[in-house]
Design a protein around this motif. Structure first.
Motif, PDB file in Angstrom:
ATOM      1  N   ASN A 180       6.100   1.815  -9.556  1.00  0.00           N
ATOM      2  CA  ASN A 180       4.875   2.546  -9.248  1.00  0.00           C
ATOM      3  C   ASN A 180       3.863   2.306 -10.348  1.00  0.00           C
ATOM      4  OD1 ASN A 180       6.225   3.651  -7.159  1.00  0.00           O
ATOM      5  ND2 ASN A 180       6.229   5.741  -7.922  1.00  0.00           N
ATOM      6  N   GLU A 209       0.847  -1.188   0.000  1.00  0.00           N
ATOM      7  CA  GLU A 209       0.000   0.000   0.000  1.00  0.00           C
ATOM      8  C   GLU A 209       0.882   1.237   0.000  1.00  0.00           C
ATOM      9  OE1 GLU A 209      -3.368  -1.734   2.935  1.00  0.00           O
ATOM     10  OE2 GLU A 209      -3.108   0.447   2.925  1.00  0.00           O
ATOM     11  N   ALA A 210       0.466   2.244  -0.750  1.00  0.00           N
ATOM     12  CA  ALA A 210       1.286   3.449  -0.882  1.00  0.00           C
ATOM     13  C   ALA A 210       1.128   4.357   0.338  1.00  0.00           C
ATOM     14  CB  ALA A 210       0.907   4.195  -2.145  1.00  0.00           C
ATOM     15  N   ARG A 211       1.744   3.962   1.423  1.00  0.00           N
ATOM     16  CA  ARG A 211       1.779   4.789   2.621  1.00  0.00           C
ATOM     17  C   ARG A 211       3.178   4.694   3.222  1.00  0.00           C
ATOM     18  NH1 ARG A 211      -0.470   0.659   6.110  1.00  0.00           N
ATOM     19  NH2 ARG A 211      -0.965   2.120   7.768  1.00  0.00           N
ATOM     20  N   LEU A 252       0.936   9.035  -5.505  1.00  0.00           N
ATOM     21  CA  LEU A 252       0.123   7.837  -5.384  1.00  0.00           C
ATOM     22  C   LEU A 252      -1.038   8.027  -4.423  1.00  0.00           C
ATOM     23  CD1 LEU A 252       3.068   5.290  -5.118  1.00  0.00           C
ATOM     24  CD2 LEU A 252       1.816   5.960  -7.163  1.00  0.00           C
ATOM     25  N   GLY A 298       5.789   9.717  -6.029  1.00  0.00           N
ATOM     26  CA  GLY A 298       5.012   8.888  -6.928  1.00  0.00           C
ATOM     27  C   GLY A 298       3.609   9.397  -7.176  1.00  0.00           C
ATOM     28  N   SER A 319       9.222   6.500  -3.976  1.00  0.00           N
ATOM     29  CA  SER A 319       7.878   6.262  -4.498  1.00  0.00           C
ATOM     30  C   SER A 319       6.827   6.993  -3.666  1.00  0.00           C
ATOM     31  CB  SER A 319       7.556   4.770  -4.494  1.00  0.00           C
ATOM     32  OG  SER A 319       8.305   4.087  -5.461  1.00  0.00           O
ATOM     33  N   ILE A 320       6.978   6.926  -2.363  1.00  0.00           N
ATOM     34  CA  ILE A 320       6.026   7.586  -1.460  1.00  0.00           C
ATOM     35  C   ILE A 320       6.081   9.096  -1.654  1.00  0.00           C
ATOM     36  CG2 ILE A 320       5.406   8.003   0.944  1.00  0.00           C
ATOM     37  CD1 ILE A 320       4.877   5.164   0.206  1.00  0.00           C
ATOM     38  N   ASP A 335      -3.416   2.797  -4.622  1.00  0.00           N
ATOM     39  CA  ASP A 335      -2.252   2.425  -5.409  1.00  0.00           C
ATOM     40  C   ASP A 335      -1.361   1.459  -4.639  1.00  0.00           C
ATOM     41  OD1 ASP A 335      -2.142   5.736  -6.724  1.00  0.00           O
ATOM     42  OD2 ASP A 335      -2.721   3.893  -7.760  1.00  0.00           O
ATOM     43  N   ARG A 336      -0.711   0.605  -5.412  1.00  0.00           N
ATOM     44  CA  ARG A 336       0.203  -0.345  -4.817  1.00  0.00           C
ATOM     45  C   ARG A 336       1.589  -0.170  -5.409  1.00  0.00           C
ATOM     46  NH1 ARG A 336      -3.355  -0.329  -2.040  1.00  0.00           N
ATOM     47  NH2 ARG A 336      -4.715  -1.996  -1.295  1.00  0.00           N
ATOM     48  N   ILE A 337       2.576  -0.216  -4.545  1.00  0.00           N
ATOM     49  CA  ILE A 337       3.958  -0.184  -4.994  1.00  0.00           C
ATOM     50  C   ILE A 337       4.427  -1.632  -5.098  1.00  0.00           C
ATOM     51  CG2 ILE A 337       6.310   0.518  -4.378  1.00  0.00           C
ATOM     52  CD1 ILE A 337       4.991   2.767  -2.686  1.00  0.00           C
TER      53      ILE A 337
END
Lengths: 136, 114
Positions: A77, A9-11, A54, A52, A48-49, A58-60
């Motif tokens: 990404n 998860e994009a966190r 995101l 990105g 990415s975070i 979104d999933r990395i």
């Protein structure tokens, strides 16, 4: 050859999760190399975070491949499919220290555009203790 | 919110120790930054950043430490860092910061540091 693939998860917590994912490789690669991998993966997933753009759905994608001679890691990404790839190359977004650390530790690294944004690096495994089954 | 990093603040007045436990990355960066600024606002003469119980740091963490160092120089405060384990200290070394920042092996040396 050993492959790992996880979708994160994009966190911000993704960075620590990415490091935990690499724990699977303990015993397969040397501890010093594993430390390098943890650090570099942290840098790429952090990037990415940060850059990105995101959202929560979104999933990395983190992919790691351990072969005889090299370890290769990709952090991908998602692209949104609606807009063309960003004109500004991602490479400039891995700012300052992150890029420097990557360049110091990786033997090869790069950025691929296209639909998503893929940043990858490779590390040579020379110097690690050889498997007992290999002929000396 | 990350539970990977713990921050322990000890001491008061002249010298404050901030010990980091666990792993420092983007998920805990803001919280640490806030904690450091809170300590700095009380205007201690010396700030000792203890990394002995830190297991991991990356460039995000480096930036926070550098920020603390810059503010210390600006405010006339001494910042001393107690060296972390090898996986942590090597990151400072790779970034060529092991000479630029003031490191000691244990907090008691901090008092005697010139």
């Amino acid at each position: 050859m050993r492959r790992i693939e996880v979708h994160l998860e994009a966190r911000p917590e993704a960075v620590g999760l990415a490091r935990r994912t690499l724990d699977e490789l303990a015993g397969l690669v040397s501890e010093p190399l594993l430390e390098d991998l943890r650090l570099m993966v942290s840098e790429l997933v952090t990037n990415s975070i940060r850059h990105g753009d995101l959202g929560r759905e979104d999933r990395i994608r983190l992919l790691a491949e351990v072969a005889d001679r090299t370890v290769r890691v990709d952090v991908v990404n998602p692209g949104d499919g609606f807009h063309p790839p960003s004109i500004e190359p991602t490479i400039y977004q891995i700012s300052g220290w992150g890029l420097f650390l990557l360049s110091q530790l990786a033997d090869r690294w790069g950025v691929d555009g296209g639909d998503g944004t893929r940043v990858w690096f490779e590390v040579e495994r020379h110097g690690e203790r050889e498997s007992p089954r290999r002929a000396s | 919110m990350s539970d990977e990093l713990e921050v322990e603040v000890r001491g008061a007045e002249e010298s404050v120790q901030v010990a980091l436990l666990g792993e420092l990355d983007i998920s805990s960066a803001e919280r640490l930054e806030n904690e450091l600024r809170r300590v700095e606002e009380k205007d201690p003469r010396m700030l000792v950043l203890d990394l002995r119980t830190l297991r991991f740091i990356d460039s995000t963490g480096l930036r926070i430490v550098l920020g603390a160092d810059l503010r210390a120089r600006r405010d006339g405060r001494k910042l001393v860092i107690v060296r972390g384990p090898e996986p942590v200290h090597r990151v400072f070394r790779i970034a060529l910061l092991d000479r630029r920042l003031e490191f000691v092996d244990d907090p008691d040396s901090a008092g005697g540091a010139v």
